[in-house]
Design an enzyme around this catalytic site. Structure first.
Site, PDB file in Angstrom:
ATOM      1  N   HIS A  11       0.877  -1.178   0.000  1.00 58.78           N
ATOM      2  CA  HIS A  11       0.000   0.000   0.000  1.00 58.78           C
ATOM      3  C   HIS A  11       0.916   1.230   0.000  1.00 58.78           C
ATOM      4  O   HIS A  11       2.024   1.171   0.548  1.00 58.78           O
ATOM      5  CB  HIS A  11      -0.828  -0.065   1.292  1.00 58.78           C
ATOM      6  CG  HIS A  11      -1.888   0.975   1.432  1.00 58.78           C
ATOM      7  ND1 HIS A  11      -1.628   2.266   1.829  1.00 58.78           N
ATOM      8  CD2 HIS A  11      -3.232   0.902   1.266  1.00 58.78           C
ATOM      9  CE1 HIS A  11      -2.760   2.936   1.898  1.00 58.78           C
ATOM     10  NE2 HIS A  11      -3.754   2.144   1.558  1.00 58.78           N
TER      11      HIS A  11
ATOM     12  N   ASP B 148       3.340  -4.105   7.988  1.00 62.48           N
ATOM     13  CA  ASP B 148       2.091  -3.364   7.854  1.00 62.48           C
ATOM     14  C   ASP B 148       0.961  -4.369   8.119  1.00 62.48           C
ATOM     15  O   ASP B 148       0.682  -5.229   7.278  1.00 62.48           O
ATOM     16  CB  ASP B 148       2.022  -2.789   6.436  1.00 62.48           C
ATOM     17  CG  ASP B 148       0.670  -2.166   6.127  1.00 62.48           C
ATOM     18  OD1 ASP B 148      -0.263  -2.288   6.947  1.00 62.48           O
ATOM     19  OD2 ASP B 148       0.551  -1.560   5.045  1.00 62.48           O
TER      20      ASP B 148
ATOM     21  N   GLN C 216      -4.299  -4.983   7.194  1.00 61.88           N
ATOM     22  CA  GLN C 216      -5.319  -5.926   6.699  1.00 61.88           C
ATOM     23  C   GLN C 216      -5.262  -7.270   7.418  1.00 61.88           C
ATOM     24  O   GLN C 216      -5.994  -8.192   7.048  1.00 61.88           O
ATOM     25  CB  GLN C 216      -5.144  -6.152   5.186  1.00 61.88           C
ATOM     26  CG  GLN C 216      -5.338  -4.910   4.351  1.00 61.88           C
ATOM     27  CD  GLN C 216      -6.763  -4.369   4.405  1.00 61.88           C
ATOM     28  OE1 GLN C 216      -7.709  -5.073   4.767  1.00 61.88           O
ATOM     29  NE2 GLN C 216      -6.927  -3.105   4.065  1.00 61.88           N
TER      30      GLN C 216
ATOM     31  N   LYS D 246     -10.026  -0.423  11.148  1.00 56.64           N
ATOM     32  CA  LYS D 246     -10.133  -1.665  10.358  1.00 56.64           C
ATOM     33  C   LYS D 246     -10.363  -2.881  11.248  1.00 56.64           C
ATOM     34  O   LYS D 246     -10.463  -4.002  10.763  1.00 56.64           O
ATOM     35  CB  LYS D 246      -8.861  -1.857   9.519  1.00 56.64           C
ATOM     36  CG  LYS D 246      -8.690  -0.760   8.453  1.00 56.64           C
ATOM     37  CD  LYS D 246      -7.703  -1.146   7.418  1.00 56.64           C
ATOM     38  CE  LYS D 246      -7.162   0.037   6.662  1.00 56.64           C
ATOM     39  NZ  LYS D 246      -7.851   0.303   5.383  1.00 56.64           N
TER      40      LYS D 246
ATOM     41  N   CYS E 248      -4.681   2.397  -3.626  1.00 59.34           N
ATOM     42  CA  CYS E 248      -3.439   2.959  -3.052  1.00 59.34           C
ATOM     43  C   CYS E 248      -2.279   1.998  -3.258  1.00 59.34           C
ATOM     44  O   CYS E 248      -1.438   1.810  -2.370  1.00 59.34           O
ATOM     45  CB  CYS E 248      -3.597   3.292  -1.569  1.00 59.34           C
ATOM     46  SG  CYS E 248      -4.892   4.463  -1.226  1.00 59.34           S
TER      47      CYS E 248
END
Ligand code: PMP
Length: 408
Positions: free
Chosen positions: A122, A199, A202, A225, A365
């Site tokens: 991303h 990261d 997700q 999220k 993104c």
């Protein structure tokens, strides 16, 4: 007591609303998740009965709310299997990753060193590394995808050298749904002395994350999220590494002593939390993690995998649909990126919108990934445990409707 996932959907008021006169079919969970009533109630309770500034007042309410704020830090630490001193509250994943790039990277990178990222990042885990590489005279290198839509692990291994100082990669791709083998990658990276920044935007909320088991050096995620509020995120960092990072922002409550010319900072995490923090959002994040815990990973993961297989196989069966990413039978989170031949994903999303189906269309993104996939954009349906078979049915019906409409 474990809460039954079949009725959990009823806890999410937004899922009972309509969009374009149809019941909303919310399949944009990778962008943000909906909030259960206990999180909404917790925010209301905070503003009604607990609203004070934290870490400052000596009066009882200020101390009580400060304790609750710090309890959430402990809760996040337990959730990730870390220590509370290793948990920094930030604005979100983007801020967490930027802070590692801006504050940690300069402590370990010399000119001509290398930062290794992947083509599936991303922009939040890509642009900060571009900028810091330019600033420090380092080289930014990419790991590509293999033919099966996974990270090319052979290339990754071959790219690790004594020059590699940082490996920054996503745990789960927001476009492809690929689940990367972080533990394996961390072992390889540490062998050459590189630090690993993950990261987790997700991943957290969809699968259990144990930062000690992964042995990553930094891990970032966002509250919004994981069924919590916007405006709150987390940066986990190993204690010794947070200690070597200078603060990124300066202001109130992050200092021990300020004189006219000098300042002595508090230790981490306080030195990173300058000014009034998003207190309500921290408290709301605590409620969201409580909610997730009440469901348990087994139910969450089983339901999301069920939805992935159901939607994935039915989408694949529609002539003209191309699915991107790894095979559904491999490590794959419930994110499906696809295109319908001859139809721009924005047009597809517009038809779906008319049927009450909310998906995302665009570059997500991740423009370098789009270029690598040789597309300008994709449509993306992303699922959460509260989605059901009817949501999948509505998605498939709407995609078929779009196909007929544009073919006519
Ligand atoms: N990384 C990934 C993989 C993401 O999907 C997102 C959100 N789309 C981010 C980072 C950024 O998260 P936030 O906007 O909450 O900072």
């Amino acid at each position: 007591m474990v809460k039954d996932i079949a009725t959990a959907r009823n806890d999410f008021p937004l899922l009972a609303t309509t969009m374009n006169q149809a019941p909303i079919t919310y399949l944009d969970n990778a962008a943000t998740t909906q909030k259960p009533q206990p999180v909404i109630d917790r925010l209301i309770k905070y503003y009604q009965t607990e609203n004070v500034n934290v870490q400052r007042g000596v009066y009882a309410l200020a101390q009580a709310t400060t304790t609750k704020y710090e309890q959430v830090r402990q809760q996040v630490a337990d959730f990730l299997n870390a220590q509370p001193t290793e948990i920094v509250f930030t604005r979100g994943t983007t801020t967490s990753l930027n802070w590692v790039a801006q504050s940690f990277a300069p402590t370990v990178i010399q000119p001509d060193d290398e930062i290794l990222i992947t083509i599936m990042e991303h922009h939040s885990n890509l642009v900060p590394w571009q900028i810091v590489a330019q600033k420090l005279g380092a080289r930014l290198r990419y790991v590509e995808l293999d033919d099966a839509g996974h990270l090319d692990l052979k290339q990754l291994q071959a790219s690790l050298t004594s020059r590699t100082k940082i490996v920054a990669l996503t745990h789960v791709s927001n476009v492809l749904g690929t689940i990367n083998p972080i533990k394996q990658i961390t072992t390889w990276a540490h062998r050459v002395g590189a630090y690993v920044v993950v990261d987790g935007a997700q991943a957290v909320g969809h699968l259990p994350v144990d930062v000690q088991d992964l042995d990553c050096d930094f891990y970032a995620f966002s509250g919004h999220k994981v069924y919590g509020p916007t405006g709150i995120g987390v940066l986990y960092g190993k204690a010794a590494l947070l200690a070597q990072m200078p603060p990124v922002e300066y202001g109130g409550e992050m200092i021990n002593l300020v004189t006219r010319q000098t300042t002595d900072f508090k230790p981490a995490p306080a030195k990173f939390e300058a000014g009034t923090m998003p207190i309500a959002q921290v408290i709301g994040l605590g409620a969201a993690l409580d909610y997730l815990t009440s469901l348990g990973w087994s139910q969450i993961m089983t339901q999301e995998q069920h939805l992935l297989q159901l939607a994935g196989s039915q989408l694949q069966a529609i002539p003209g649909v191309t699915l991107y990413g790894p095979a559904l039978t491999t490590a794959h989170s419930a994110v499906l990126s696809f295109n319908l031949a001859g139809v721009h994903p924005h047009d597809l999303a517009t038809v779906l919108d008319s049927q009450g189906v909310a998906i995302r269309a665009g570059h997500h993104c991740a423009q370098p990934l789009m270029t690598a996939l040789q597309v300008s954009a994709t449509a993306r349906a992303s699922f959460a445990f509260y989605n059901n078979d009817q949501d999948v049915e509505r998605l498939i019906t709407a995609v078929k409707m779009a196909k007929e409409f544009f073919q006519a």
